[in-house]
Design a protein around this motif. Structure first.
Motif, PDB file in Angstrom:
ATOM      1  N   PRO A 161      -6.751  -5.690  54.592  1.00 54.96           N
ATOM      2  CA  PRO A 161      -5.957  -4.531  54.199  1.00 54.96           C
ATOM      3  C   PRO A 161      -6.530  -3.727  53.039  1.00 54.96           C
ATOM      4  O   PRO A 161      -6.275  -2.537  52.931  1.00 54.96           O
ATOM      5  CB  PRO A 161      -4.599  -5.132  53.838  1.00 54.96           C
ATOM      6  CG  PRO A 161      -4.844  -6.560  53.600  1.00 54.96           C
ATOM      7  CD  PRO A 161      -6.033  -6.940  54.426  1.00 54.96           C
ATOM      8  N   PHE A 162      -7.344  -4.335  52.188  1.00 49.53           N
ATOM      9  CA  PHE A 162      -7.896  -3.606  51.053  1.00 49.53           C
ATOM     10  C   PHE A 162      -9.169  -2.851  51.406  1.00 49.53           C
ATOM     11  O   PHE A 162      -9.710  -2.122  50.586  1.00 49.53           O
ATOM     12  CB  PHE A 162      -8.116  -4.549  49.867  1.00 49.53           C
ATOM     13  CG  PHE A 162      -6.829  -5.157  49.395  1.00 49.53           C
ATOM     14  CD1 PHE A 162      -5.858  -4.386  48.785  1.00 49.53           C
ATOM     15  CD2 PHE A 162      -6.570  -6.501  49.623  1.00 49.53           C
ATOM     16  CE1 PHE A 162      -4.652  -4.940  48.375  1.00 49.53           C
ATOM     17  CE2 PHE A 162      -5.366  -7.069  49.221  1.00 49.53           C
ATOM     18  CZ  PHE A 162      -4.410  -6.292  48.600  1.00 49.53           C
ATOM     19  N   ASP A 163      -9.649  -3.026  52.637  1.00 49.76           N
ATOM     20  CA  ASP A 163     -10.828  -2.287  53.090  1.00 49.76           C
ATOM     21  C   ASP A 163     -10.452  -0.893  53.592  1.00 49.76           C
ATOM     22  O   ASP A 163     -11.328  -0.058  53.825  1.00 49.76           O
ATOM     23  CB  ASP A 163     -11.565  -3.065  54.185  1.00 49.76           C
ATOM     24  CG  ASP A 163     -12.183  -4.340  53.639  1.00 49.76           C
ATOM     25  OD1 ASP A 163     -12.813  -4.271  52.562  1.00 49.76           O
ATOM     26  OD2 ASP A 163     -12.012  -5.405  54.263  1.00 49.76           O
ATOM     27  N   GLY A 164      -9.148  -0.634  53.761  1.00 51.39           N
ATOM     28  CA  GLY A 164      -8.660   0.705  54.082  1.00 51.39           C
ATOM     29  C   GLY A 164      -9.030   1.225  55.456  1.00 51.39           C
ATOM     30  O   GLY A 164      -9.079   2.434  55.664  1.00 51.39           O
ATOM     31  N   VAL A 165      -9.266   0.334  56.410  1.00 50.78           N
ATOM     32  CA  VAL A 165      -9.594   0.767  57.775  1.00 50.78           C
ATOM     33  C   VAL A 165      -8.270   0.931  58.530  1.00 50.78           C
ATOM     34  O   VAL A 165      -7.556  -0.036  58.760  1.00 50.78           O
ATOM     35  CB  VAL A 165     -10.496  -0.267  58.487  1.00 50.78           C
ATOM     36  CG1 VAL A 165     -10.790   0.180  59.899  1.00 50.78           C
ATOM     37  CG2 VAL A 165     -11.780  -0.462  57.706  1.00 50.78           C
ATOM     38  N   GLU A 166      -7.953   2.165  58.869  1.00 50.46           N
ATOM     39  CA  GLU A 166      -6.688   2.421  59.572  1.00 50.46           C
ATOM     40  C   GLU A 166      -6.863   3.505  60.613  1.00 50.46           C
ATOM     41  O   GLU A 166      -7.795   4.298  60.566  1.00 50.46           O
ATOM     42  CB  GLU A 166      -5.586   2.795  58.587  1.00 50.46           C
ATOM     43  CG  GLU A 166      -5.903   3.996  57.734  1.00 50.46           C
ATOM     44  CD  GLU A 166      -4.869   4.235  56.651  1.00 50.46           C
ATOM     45  OE1 GLU A 166      -4.539   5.408  56.430  1.00 50.46           O
ATOM     46  OE2 GLU A 166      -4.412   3.275  56.008  1.00 50.46           O
ATOM     47  N   SER A 167      -5.964   3.523  61.557  1.00 53.37           N
ATOM     48  CA  SER A 167      -6.025   4.495  62.640  1.00 53.37           C
ATOM     49  C   SER A 167      -5.783   5.913  62.123  1.00 53.37           C
ATOM     50  O   SER A 167      -4.818   6.161  61.403  1.00 53.37           O
ATOM     51  CB  SER A 167      -4.973   4.169  63.697  1.00 53.37           C
ATOM     52  OG  SER A 167      -4.929   5.211  64.655  1.00 53.37           O
ATOM     53  N   PRO A 168      -6.634   6.856  62.509  1.00 52.54           N
ATOM     54  CA  PRO A 168      -6.412   8.251  62.108  1.00 52.54           C
ATOM     55  C   PRO A 168      -5.335   8.930  62.960  1.00 52.54           C
ATOM     56  O   PRO A 168      -4.937  10.045  62.670  1.00 52.54           O
ATOM     57  CB  PRO A 168      -7.773   8.898  62.342  1.00 52.54           C
ATOM     58  CG  PRO A 168      -8.366   8.107  63.466  1.00 52.54           C
ATOM     59  CD  PRO A 168      -7.879   6.695  63.262  1.00 52.54           C
ATOM     60  N   TRP A 169      -4.850   8.234  63.999  1.00 51.30           N
ATOM     61  CA  TRP A 169      -3.932   8.863  64.959  1.00 51.30           C
ATOM     62  C   TRP A 169      -2.471   8.604  64.661  1.00 51.30           C
ATOM     63  O   TRP A 169      -1.601   9.209  65.293  1.00 51.30           O
ATOM     64  CB  TRP A 169      -4.259   8.378  66.371  1.00 51.30           C
ATOM     65  CG  TRP A 169      -5.685   8.581  66.720  1.00 51.30           C
ATOM     66  CD1 TRP A 169      -6.621   7.609  66.925  1.00 51.30           C
ATOM     67  CD2 TRP A 169      -6.369   9.818  66.879  1.00 51.30           C
ATOM     68  NE1 TRP A 169      -7.841   8.169  67.194  1.00 51.30           N
ATOM     69  CE2 TRP A 169      -7.712   9.530  67.169  1.00 51.30           C
ATOM     70  CE3 TRP A 169      -5.982  11.154  66.777  1.00 51.30           C
ATOM     71  CZ2 TRP A 169      -8.670  10.514  67.380  1.00 51.30           C
ATOM     72  CZ3 TRP A 169      -6.928  12.132  66.990  1.00 51.30           C
ATOM     73  CH2 TRP A 169      -8.252  11.809  67.289  1.00 51.30           C
ATOM     74  N   LEU A 170      -2.169   7.734  63.715  1.00 49.29           N
ATOM     75  CA  LEU A 170      -0.767   7.410  63.466  1.00 49.29           C
ATOM     76  C   LEU A 170      -0.075   8.449  62.590  1.00 49.29           C
ATOM     77  O   LEU A 170       1.052   8.854  62.871  1.00 49.29           O
ATOM     78  CB  LEU A 170      -0.649   6.014  62.845  1.00 49.29           C
ATOM     79  CG  LEU A 170      -1.111   4.869  63.751  1.00 49.29           C
ATOM     80  CD1 LEU A 170      -1.065   3.552  63.001  1.00 49.29           C
ATOM     81  CD2 LEU A 170      -0.304   4.805  65.018  1.00 49.29           C
ATOM     82  N   GLU A 171      -0.730   8.877  61.538  1.00 45.28           N
ATOM     83  CA  GLU A 171      -0.120   9.843  60.611  1.00 45.28           C
ATOM     84  C   GLU A 171       0.304  11.142  61.310  1.00 45.28           C
ATOM     85  O   GLU A 171       1.403  11.643  61.052  1.00 45.28           O
ATOM     86  CB  GLU A 171      -1.061  10.117  59.444  1.00 45.28           C
ATOM     87  CG  GLU A 171      -0.303  10.291  58.147  1.00 45.28           C
ATOM     88  CD  GLU A 171      -1.230  10.325  56.948  1.00 45.28           C
ATOM     89  OE1 GLU A 171      -1.238  11.373  56.287  1.00 45.28           O
ATOM     90  OE2 GLU A 171      -1.920   9.320  56.707  1.00 45.28           O
ATOM     91  N   PRO A 172      -0.526  11.724  62.203  1.00 42.64           N
ATOM     92  CA  PRO A 172      -0.085  12.935  62.897  1.00 42.64           C
ATOM     93  C   PRO A 172       1.181  12.738  63.733  1.00 42.64           C
ATOM     94  O   PRO A 172       1.864  13.698  64.070  1.00 42.64           O
ATOM     95  CB  PRO A 172      -1.267  13.289  63.809  1.00 42.64           C
ATOM     96  CG  PRO A 172      -2.449  12.634  63.187  1.00 42.64           C
ATOM     97  CD  PRO A 172      -1.912  11.399  62.523  1.00 42.64           C
ATOM     98  N   GLN A 173       1.512  11.500  64.041  1.00 38.38           N
ATOM     99  CA  GLN A 173       2.719  11.205  64.809  1.00 38.38           C
ATOM    100  C   GLN A 173       3.895  10.862  63.909  1.00 38.38           C
ATOM    101  O   GLN A 173       4.973  10.517  64.390  1.00 38.38           O
ATOM    102  CB  GLN A 173       2.477  10.004  65.730  1.00 38.38           C
ATOM    103  CG  GLN A 173       1.376  10.209  66.721  1.00 38.38           C
ATOM    104  CD  GLN A 173       1.100   8.918  67.436  1.00 38.38           C
ATOM    105  OE1 GLN A 173       1.891   8.500  68.267  1.00 38.38           O
ATOM    106  NE2 GLN A 173      -0.005   8.279  67.102  1.00 38.38           N
ATOM    107  N   GLY A 174       3.659  10.921  62.578  1.00 39.26           N
ATOM    108  CA  GLY A 174       4.720  10.586  61.641  1.00 39.26           C
ATOM    109  C   GLY A 174       4.880   9.081  61.457  1.00 39.26           C
ATOM    110  O   GLY A 174       5.911   8.625  60.975  1.00 39.26           O
ATOM    111  N   ILE A 175       3.873   8.291  61.844  1.00 38.29           N
ATOM    112  CA  ILE A 175       3.914   6.837  61.696  1.00 38.29           C
ATOM    113  C   ILE A 175       3.076   6.449  60.487  1.00 38.29           C
ATOM    114  O   ILE A 175       1.939   6.895  60.352  1.00 38.29           O
ATOM    115  CB  ILE A 175       3.367   6.144  62.965  1.00 38.29           C
ATOM    116  CG1 ILE A 175       4.222   6.517  64.178  1.00 38.29           C
ATOM    117  CG2 ILE A 175       3.304   4.638  62.784  1.00 38.29           C
ATOM    118  CD1 ILE A 175       3.622   6.106  65.509  1.00 38.29           C
ATOM    119  N   VAL A 176       3.645   5.650  59.609  1.00 41.22           N
ATOM    120  CA  VAL A 176       2.906   5.200  58.431  1.00 41.22           C
ATOM    121  C   VAL A 176       1.862   4.186  58.892  1.00 41.22           C
ATOM    122  O   VAL A 176       2.196   3.161  59.482  1.00 41.22           O
ATOM    123  CB  VAL A 176       3.844   4.558  57.392  1.00 41.22           C
ATOM    124  CG1 VAL A 176       3.057   4.006  56.218  1.00 41.22           C
ATOM    125  CG2 VAL A 176       4.881   5.571  56.919  1.00 41.22           C
TER     126      VAL A 176
END
Length: 129
Positions: free
Chosen positions: A35-50
């Motif tokens: 979790p501290f490496d900050g690898v996250e999906s770029p597609w969730l935020e545009p959908q309003g998902i944290v």
């Protein structure tokens, strides 16, 4: 083989990270792309998902009964355990690297803890846009 259970919770009630730790020999857990490496999906935020910075997928290296092992565990509490682009890539890469180790003469056990609701098809659709 009984997992290393340090409390009285059932194995299925543990989160992905705790399951990986329970499966691996005590003290051998080492998380890859945590979790501290900050690898996250770029597609969730545009959908309003944290987004969750491990994308709901825990990859851990360690040993099982002294033998090299990789544990891939899905966090069922994040988006129903669904797999997206990042989590899918993490799982595929972990399995590929373990296979490469095996071919190179370093046998590696792969354990999959699949608490999943399927794939996030909306990510594929947004990727096409």
């Amino acid at each position: 083989m009984r997992p290393n259970m340090h409390n009285k919770e059932s194995f299925i009630e543990l989160g992905a990270r705790q399951r990986a730790k329970a499966i691996l020999d005590s003290g051998s857990f080492r998380e890859i792309l945590g979790p501290f490496d900050g690898v996250e999906s770029p597609w969730l935020e545009p959908q309003g998902i944290v987004p969750q910075s491990d994308d709901g997928m825990v990859i851990a290296k360690g040993t099982i009964q002294g033998k090299d092992a990789v544990v891939v565990a899905i966090e069922g509490s994040f988006q129903g355990g669904s797999m997206g682009e990042v989590s899918g890539a993490k799982m595929a890469t972990a399995i590929d690297l373990a296979a490469e180790d095996c071919l190179a003469g370093k046998p590696t056990i792969v354990v999959l803890c699949l608490e999943t609701g399927g794939v996030r098809l909306q990510e594929a659709n947004l990727g096409l846009a």
